[in-house]
Design a protein around this motif. Sequence first.
Motif, PDB file in Angstrom:
ATOM      1  N   PHE A 170       9.944 -10.850 -15.014  1.00 44.54           N
ATOM      2  CA  PHE A 170       9.526 -12.275 -14.331  1.00 44.54           C
ATOM      3  C   PHE A 170       9.025 -13.223 -15.161  1.00 44.54           C
ATOM      4  O   PHE A 170       8.492 -12.902 -16.297  1.00 44.54           O
ATOM      5  CB  PHE A 170       8.328 -12.162 -13.243  1.00 44.54           C
ATOM      6  N   GLU A 171       9.055 -14.644 -14.740  1.00 42.84           N
ATOM      7  CA  GLU A 171       8.804 -15.671 -15.642  1.00 42.84           C
ATOM      8  C   GLU A 171       7.342 -16.159 -15.108  1.00 42.84           C
ATOM      9  O   GLU A 171       6.790 -15.597 -13.984  1.00 42.84           O
ATOM     10  CB  GLU A 171       9.837 -16.644 -15.550  1.00 42.84           C
ATOM     11  N   GLU A 172       6.599 -17.072 -16.041  1.00 42.14           N
ATOM     12  CA  GLU A 172       5.494 -17.785 -15.601  1.00 42.14           C
ATOM     13  C   GLU A 172       5.794 -18.380 -14.282  1.00 42.14           C
ATOM     14  O   GLU A 172       6.742 -19.053 -13.886  1.00 42.14           O
ATOM     15  CB  GLU A 172       5.171 -18.868 -16.560  1.00 42.14           C
ATOM     16  N   GLY A 173       4.833 -18.271 -13.357  1.00 47.15           N
ATOM     17  CA  GLY A 173       4.808 -18.859 -11.906  1.00 47.15           C
ATOM     18  C   GLY A 173       5.580 -18.056 -10.979  1.00 47.15           C
ATOM     19  O   GLY A 173       5.766 -18.470  -9.906  1.00 47.15           O
ATOM     20  N   ALA A 174       5.856 -16.665 -11.147  1.00 51.82           N
ATOM     21  CA  ALA A 174       6.678 -15.933 -10.247  1.00 51.82           C
ATOM     22  C   ALA A 174       5.871 -15.606  -9.336  1.00 51.82           C
ATOM     23  O   ALA A 174       4.591 -15.559  -9.279  1.00 51.82           O
ATOM     24  CB  ALA A 174       7.117 -14.867 -10.991  1.00 51.82           C
ATOM     25  N   ASP A 175       6.261 -15.547  -7.952  1.00 51.93           N
ATOM     26  CA  ASP A 175       5.807 -15.085  -6.829  1.00 51.93           C
ATOM     27  C   ASP A 175       6.246 -13.723  -6.268  1.00 51.93           C
ATOM     28  O   ASP A 175       7.195 -13.562  -5.660  1.00 51.93           O
ATOM     29  CB  ASP A 175       6.101 -15.978  -5.557  1.00 51.93           C
ATOM     30  N   LEU A 176       5.428 -12.718  -6.805  1.00 56.50           N
ATOM     31  CA  LEU A 176       5.652 -11.239  -6.713  1.00 56.50           C
ATOM     32  C   LEU A 176       5.403 -10.606  -5.445  1.00 56.50           C
ATOM     33  O   LEU A 176       5.835  -9.748  -4.859  1.00 56.50           O
ATOM     34  CB  LEU A 176       5.235 -10.610  -7.938  1.00 56.50           C
ATOM     35  N   PHE A 177       3.833 -11.123  -5.233  1.00 61.14           N
ATOM     36  CA  PHE A 177       3.184 -10.371  -4.111  1.00 61.14           C
ATOM     37  C   PHE A 177       2.305 -11.414  -3.271  1.00 61.14           C
ATOM     38  O   PHE A 177       2.072 -12.369  -3.966  1.00 61.14           O
ATOM     39  CB  PHE A 177       2.231  -9.106  -4.619  1.00 61.14           C
ATOM     40  N   ASN A 178       2.356 -11.184  -2.028  1.00 60.69           N
ATOM     41  CA  ASN A 178       1.328 -11.771  -1.353  1.00 60.69           C
ATOM     42  C   ASN A 178       0.016 -11.867  -1.920  1.00 60.69           C
ATOM     43  O   ASN A 178      -0.526 -10.726  -1.969  1.00 60.69           O
ATOM     44  CB  ASN A 178       1.419 -11.599   0.281  1.00 60.69           C
ATOM     45  N   ASP A 179      -0.888 -12.889  -1.704  1.00 60.56           N
ATOM     46  CA  ASP A 179      -2.160 -12.994  -2.061  1.00 60.56           C
ATOM     47  C   ASP A 179      -2.586 -12.502  -3.629  1.00 60.56           C
ATOM     48  O   ASP A 179      -3.566 -12.183  -3.816  1.00 60.56           O
ATOM     49  CB  ASP A 179      -3.140 -12.250  -1.232  1.00 60.56           C
ATOM     50  N   ILE A 180      -1.137 -12.472  -4.316  1.00 56.61           N
ATOM     51  CA  ILE A 180      -1.534 -12.233  -5.849  1.00 56.61           C
ATOM     52  C   ILE A 180      -1.003 -13.236  -6.690  1.00 56.61           C
ATOM     53  O   ILE A 180       0.279 -13.204  -6.676  1.00 56.61           O
ATOM     54  CB  ILE A 180      -1.356 -10.809  -6.037  1.00 56.61           C
ATOM     55  N   GLN A 181      -1.554 -14.002  -7.328  1.00 55.10           N
ATOM     56  CA  GLN A 181      -1.091 -14.975  -8.338  1.00 55.10           C
ATOM     57  C   GLN A 181      -1.097 -14.373  -9.750  1.00 55.10           C
ATOM     58  O   GLN A 181      -2.188 -13.671 -10.171  1.00 55.10           O
ATOM     59  CB  GLN A 181      -1.998 -16.238  -8.376  1.00 55.10           C
ATOM     60  N   ILE A 182       0.131 -14.718 -10.457  1.00 60.24           N
ATOM     61  CA  ILE A 182       0.100 -14.048 -11.778  1.00 60.24           C
ATOM     62  C   ILE A 182       0.090 -15.347 -12.811  1.00 60.24           C
ATOM     63  O   ILE A 182       0.708 -16.181 -12.754  1.00 60.24           O
ATOM     64  CB  ILE A 182       1.490 -13.335 -11.955  1.00 60.24           C
ATOM     65  N   LYS A 183      -0.607 -15.108 -13.652  1.00 58.29           N
ATOM     66  CA  LYS A 183      -0.763 -16.167 -14.755  1.00 58.29           C
ATOM     67  C   LYS A 183      -0.643 -15.383 -16.593  1.00 58.29           C
ATOM     68  O   LYS A 183      -1.028 -14.266 -16.371  1.00 58.29           O
ATOM     69  CB  LYS A 183      -2.240 -17.014 -14.818  1.00 58.29           C
ATOM     70  N   LEU A 184       0.273 -15.975 -17.066  1.00 54.14           N
ATOM     71  CA  LEU A 184       0.518 -15.503 -18.468  1.00 54.14           C
ATOM     72  C   LEU A 184      -0.589 -16.256 -19.438  1.00 54.14           C
ATOM     73  O   LEU A 184      -0.773 -17.230 -19.343  1.00 54.14           O
ATOM     74  CB  LEU A 184       1.804 -15.766 -18.839  1.00 54.14           C
ATOM     75  N   TYR A 185      -0.966 -15.387 -20.188  1.00 55.00           N
ATOM     76  CA  TYR A 185      -1.785 -15.609 -21.431  1.00 55.00           C
ATOM     77  C   TYR A 185      -1.242 -14.861 -22.692  1.00 55.00           C
ATOM     78  O   TYR A 185      -0.853 -13.795 -22.606  1.00 55.00           O
ATOM     79  CB  TYR A 185      -3.188 -15.071 -21.362  1.00 55.00           C
ATOM     80  N   ASN A 186      -0.963 -15.728 -23.725  1.00 59.21           N
ATOM     81  CA  ASN A 186      -0.332 -15.401 -25.146  1.00 59.21           C
ATOM     82  C   ASN A 186      -1.176 -15.189 -26.234  1.00 59.21           C
ATOM     83  O   ASN A 186      -0.624 -14.773 -27.379  1.00 59.21           O
ATOM     84  CB  ASN A 186       0.651 -16.506 -25.304  1.00 59.21           C
TER      85      ASN A 186
END
Length: 281
Positions: A170-186
């Motif tokens: 998945f890429e930055e900003g992907a909507d994978l699950f309900n009520d779970i936001q994913i952010k990338l840190y490098n």
Amino acid sequence: MTMQLFSIPTGNFKLDGGAMFGVVPKTLWSQKYPSDDNNMINMVMRCLLVVQGDRRILINNGIGDKQSEKFYSRYYLSGEETLIGSLARHGFKPEDITDMFLTHLHFDHCGGSVKYNNDKSGYELSFPNAIYHISSPQWYWAMHSNKRESASFLIENIKPIEESGRLRLFEEGADLFNDIQIKLYNGHTDGQAIPFIKYKGRTIVFGSDLLPTKAHLPLPWIMSYDTRPLLTLDEKEAFINEAVENNYIIFLEHDAYNECFELQKTEKGYIASESFTLDSI
């Protein structure tokens, strides 16, 4: 849809305290996090199970059990907690996991993804019914690892996931699950994916290696393992400001003494709350 969260401890290990706190002198960090006579500090591998309707999402899975005794001896594994045992305590088995979410592919976070097959002639997925979610930049980074970080990326933890056909990048900003936001840190490693989970009107952040222990709260207290420490410095400062503003609860993956805590801003800077357990929320 009611969500349930379960802390899933998978055992303890030790790492060098100097490596874990980077340029910070031992006279400072040892006041916050104790070490043994060999400068080693005790750490846990604490994963998180999210149950949401018919989805059972496991975030990270510890070090696994397929490496050699020589390999494990370097990390002083201890404790009675295991991945399988902790899942079973809550009524789950590996076949029940529908989604395996990996923040990144260092061996202490993803080693439990893959196990030996019955006759030890090859490997198979530990969670045969799960989709394995990994950020695209982290996957590429791991598969083309640099010489500094390559010892943390073990091909037997990674390649069988791709070969299984159950890998989902998945890429930055992907909507994978309900009520779970994913952010990338490098800063720690490219594409480390941090889940922000909406739970009981709050946001629970799975700290992973963005904030491995409560003792890493001061901005310059950055692991030597981080590939871009100055970027970590900026990412950590932005995250802490965000955590204060939004009243986040931080769930710690590696801290042997603290599971969850909150942050407050005072005239003297940021103050961490007393620690508490996930069960108490």
